[in-house]
Design a protein around this motif. Structure first.
Motif, short mmCIF file in Angstrom:
data_model
loop_
_atom_site.label_atom_id
_atom_site.label_comp_id
_atom_site.label_asym_id
_atom_site.label_seq_id
_atom_site.Cartn_x
_atom_site.Cartn_y
_atom_site.Cartn_z
N ILE A 154 114.33 -12.82 -19.63
CA ILE A 154 115.37 -13.66 -19.01
C ILE A 154 115.88 -12.97 -17.75
O ILE A 154 116.26 -11.80 -17.75
N GLY A 155 115.86 -13.72 -16.67
CA GLY A 155 116.27 -13.19 -15.38
C GLY A 155 115.13 -12.63 -14.56
O GLY A 155 115.34 -12.15 -13.44
N THR A 156 113.91 -12.69 -15.10
CA THR A 156 112.73 -12.18 -14.38
C THR A 156 111.77 -13.33 -14.07
O THR A 156 111.96 -14.46 -14.52
N THR A 157 110.72 -13.02 -13.31
CA THR A 157 109.69 -14.01 -12.96
C THR A 157 108.34 -13.48 -13.44
O THR A 157 107.96 -12.35 -13.11
N ARG A 158 107.63 -14.31 -14.19
CA ARG A 158 106.33 -13.93 -14.71
C ARG A 158 105.35 -15.08 -14.55
O ARG A 158 105.72 -16.25 -14.63
N ASN A 159 104.08 -14.72 -14.34
CA ASN A 159 103.04 -15.73 -14.27
C ASN A 159 102.66 -16.19 -15.68
O ASN A 159 102.36 -15.35 -16.54
N VAL A 160 102.66 -17.49 -15.89
CA VAL A 160 102.33 -18.08 -17.19
C VAL A 160 101.32 -19.20 -16.96
O VAL A 160 101.49 -20.01 -16.03
N ASP A 161 100.28 -19.23 -17.78
CA ASP A 161 99.29 -20.31 -17.70
C ASP A 161 99.82 -21.50 -18.51
O ASP A 161 99.83 -21.49 -19.74
N ILE A 162 100.25 -22.53 -17.81
CA ILE A 162 100.84 -23.72 -18.44
C ILE A 162 99.77 -24.79 -18.62
O ILE A 162 98.97 -25.05 -17.70
N LEU A 163 99.73 -25.41 -19.79
CA LEU A 163 98.79 -26.49 -20.04
C LEU A 163 99.16 -27.72 -19.21
O LEU A 163 100.34 -28.05 -19.06
N VAL A 164 98.14 -28.39 -18.67
CA VAL A 164 98.39 -29.65 -17.97
C VAL A 164 98.29 -30.80 -18.97
O VAL A 164 97.81 -30.63 -20.10
N ALA A 165 98.75 -31.97 -18.57
CA ALA A 165 98.70 -33.14 -19.45
C ALA A 165 97.24 -33.52 -19.72
O ALA A 165 96.32 -33.17 -18.97
N ALA A 166 97.04 -34.28 -20.81
CA ALA A 166 95.69 -34.61 -21.25
C ALA A 166 94.92 -35.40 -20.20
O ALA A 166 93.72 -35.16 -19.98
N ASN A 167 95.59 -36.33 -19.51
CA ASN A 167 94.90 -37.13 -18.51
C ASN A 167 94.46 -36.28 -17.33
O ASN A 167 93.35 -36.47 -16.79
N LEU A 168 95.31 -35.33 -16.93
CA LEU A 168 94.91 -34.43 -15.83
C LEU A 168 93.79 -33.50 -16.27
O LEU A 168 92.90 -33.17 -15.47
N ASP A 169 93.81 -33.10 -17.52
CA ASP A 169 92.73 -32.26 -18.05
C ASP A 169 91.41 -33.01 -18.00
O ASP A 169 90.38 -32.46 -17.58
N SER A 170 91.42 -34.28 -18.41
CA SER A 170 90.19 -35.09 -18.37
C SER A 170 89.72 -35.31 -16.94
O SER A 170 88.51 -35.26 -16.66
N ALA A 171 90.67 -35.54 -16.01
CA ALA A 171 90.29 -35.74 -14.61
C ALA A 171 89.70 -34.47 -14.02
O ALA A 171 88.72 -34.51 -13.26
N PHE A 172 90.28 -33.33 -14.36
CA PHE A 172 89.78 -32.05 -13.82
C PHE A 172 88.38 -31.76 -14.33
O PHE A 172 87.57 -31.14 -13.62
N LYS A 173 88.06 -32.18 -15.56
CA LYS A 173 86.74 -31.95 -16.13
C LYS A 173 85.72 -33.00 -15.68
O LYS A 173 84.56 -32.94 -16.08
N GLY A 174 86.16 -33.96 -14.86
CA GLY A 174 85.24 -34.99 -14.38
C GLY A 174 84.97 -36.10 -15.36
O GLY A 174 83.98 -36.82 -15.23
N GLN A 175 85.84 -36.27 -16.36
CA GLN A 175 85.64 -37.29 -17.38
C GLN A 175 86.29 -38.62 -17.00
O GLN A 175 86.13 -39.60 -17.72
N ILE A 176 87.04 -38.64 -15.92
CA ILE A 176 87.66 -39.88 -15.42
C ILE A 176 87.06 -40.19 -14.06
O ILE A 176 87.00 -39.33 -13.17
N ASP A 177 86.63 -41.43 -13.89
CA ASP A 177 86.04 -41.86 -12.63
C ASP A 177 87.16 -42.08 -11.61
O ASP A 177 87.91 -43.06 -11.70
#
Length: 438
Positions: free
Chosen positions: A144-167
């Motif tokens: 608390i009070g600091t800044t750290r890099n965190v890998d945040i999950l994206v939403a399912a639709n963005l995940d599918s688009a990033f993987k090329g599963q959405i036209d």
């Protein structure tokens, strides 16, 4: 009366007719072989199509799209009144998604006062960011009070688009990802902040209404509990019953009736065992629904006939000379069975047990009837806690409408097939390693 010999028949049959008959028989044999080869090829073709369909849809589930963001754990958002020393629940109920959204806006260069843009930004990150950031703070309040890099999950639709599963070439109103989100996605990808990483959550997360935070953790533990229960109950009971029927019981109508019933139970549909478990264990004995212990008892009843049949076959395969030699040297019948017959039959018993466990691992219908289809998000601490199983989790994901759940379902099928293949290969290796040919 005239005796007809083969020479007479051969002499009476013209050579041309004999040749025609032989050609027809050879032709029929070739056709039969061809039909057999075609049947095998058709079966293999269906198997290859099925496996390719599962693999092409499911291999992407082992990778999850995340965004690496510098999260500032602002004390004004997490604990504005500084109560965490006296009230730890403050750290649990904080508005963590606001921290993730603010970090994403800064990453994209969006003014936090631009409310329309901030509203569009809400659907970019997964709602599971609340749990991700909460776990970071709860495990180490010093952040608390600091800044750290965190890998945040994206939403399912963005995940599918990033993987090329959405036209993305279709009009915006016909897809679930907007042009603005695609623009942000491409920008983050170019900067290296958005990328695919190995999806450990598929093996650790529990049930969730969001595809990106759904996993098989609860199902794997539930299946493990059930397999342990089946092994501890079905193996000793099945082996003891087999030894009695094969070595000690006298042949009578009663033992013949038992053998017929055991063979019939091996062919009974699994859903019947589910009905039996529901009636006896849940309704009559009052055991908890959706508990691994009840599921293990039901699968034990279903596995017993398989183990008994395999064990009796292994015991019968031991040559009678072993029995005669042991008894001739002064061993009692009990010593003969447990010191000579049972060790020699052990490879066959192990093989039958592993095959029975593999069948139990893939069963769904009996578990559905005893309530293991419940939505369970927390890990079961004991076999008496609510849980689910791998095939049941696959069934639940198959009924979901979102495409990302189909990806998760195919990935779960791959994991289940790997477990089943490992168990069957183990059975084959054990049989070939320890089996003795007489």
């Amino acid at each position: 009366m005239t005796d007809v010999t083969m020479d007479t028949v051969a002499t009476a049959t013209p050579p041309a007719r004999r040749d025609i008959g032989l050609k027809r028989r050879y032709a029929a044999e070739r056709r039969f072989r061809l039909y057999g080869v075609l049947a095998i090829l058709v079966g293999l073709a269906f198997l290859v199509v099925m496996l390719l369909s599962i693999l092409t849809k499911g291999y992407t589930s082992f990778w999850q799209t995340t965004v690496s963001l510098p999260i500032t754990f602002d004390e004004k958002v997490i604990d504005p009144d500084n109560k965490r020393a006296t009230d730890p629940n403050v750290l649990i109920t904080a508005n963590y998604p606001a921290l993730a959204q603010k970090a994403l806006a800064e990453k994209l260069g969006i003014d936090a006062k631009n409310k329309p843009m901030m509203t569009r930004l809400k659907g970019f990150l997964s709602d599971g960011s609340r749990v991700q950031l909460r776990d970071v703070v709860v495990s180490d309040p010093a952040v608390i009070g600091t800044t750290r890099n965190v890998d945040i999950l994206v939403a399912a639709n963005l995940d599918s688009a990033f993987k090329g599963q959405i036209d993305l070439s279709v009009p915006e109103d016909r897809r679930k990802v907007s042009d603005q989100q695609v623009e942000w996605m491409n920008k983050l990808k170019a900067e290296g902040a958005m990328a695919e990483r190995f999806n450990t959550g598929l093996f650790t997360f529990g049930a969730s209404s969001r595809p990106e935070t759904s996993g098989l953790g609860v199902a794997i533990i539930g299946s493990f509990y059930m397999m342990v229960i089946v092994l501890l109950l079905a193996l000793p009971i099945g082996v003891a019953a087999s030894i009695y029927l094969e070595e000690f019981a006298k042949k009578s109508r009663f033992t013949d009736l038992i053998e017929v019933n055991i063979n019939n139970l091996a062919a009974v549909p699994s859903i019947v065992f589910g009905l039996l478990g529901l009636a006896v264990f849940v309704n009559f004995l009052g055991m908890p629904r959706s508990a691994s212990f009840v599921g293990g008892l039901v699968l034990t009843l279903m596995t017993l006939p398989t183990i008994i049949i395999a064990t009796r076959a292994a015991l019968a395969a031991v040559p009678p000379s072993i029995r005669s030699a042991a008894l001739g040297l002064g061993a009692s019948k009990m010593q003969m069975v447990f010191q000579h017959i049972l060790p020699l039959a052990a490879p066959g018993i192990l093989t039958g047990t592993i095959i029975g466990l593999a069948r139990a691992l893939g069963e769904t219908a009996p578990l559905l009837l005893i309530g293991m289809v419940a939505f369970v998000a927390n890990y079961p601490a004991t076999p008496f806690d609510p849980a689910t199983a791998l095939p049941v989790q696959i069934y639940m994901w198959a009924n979901e409408a979102e495409r990302a759940f189909v990806e998760r379902m195919s990935g779960a099928i791959i994991i289940l097939l790997v477990f089943l293949m490992a168990m069957n290969i183990t059975a084959i290796v054990l049989r070939r390693r320890f089996e003795r040919r007489w």
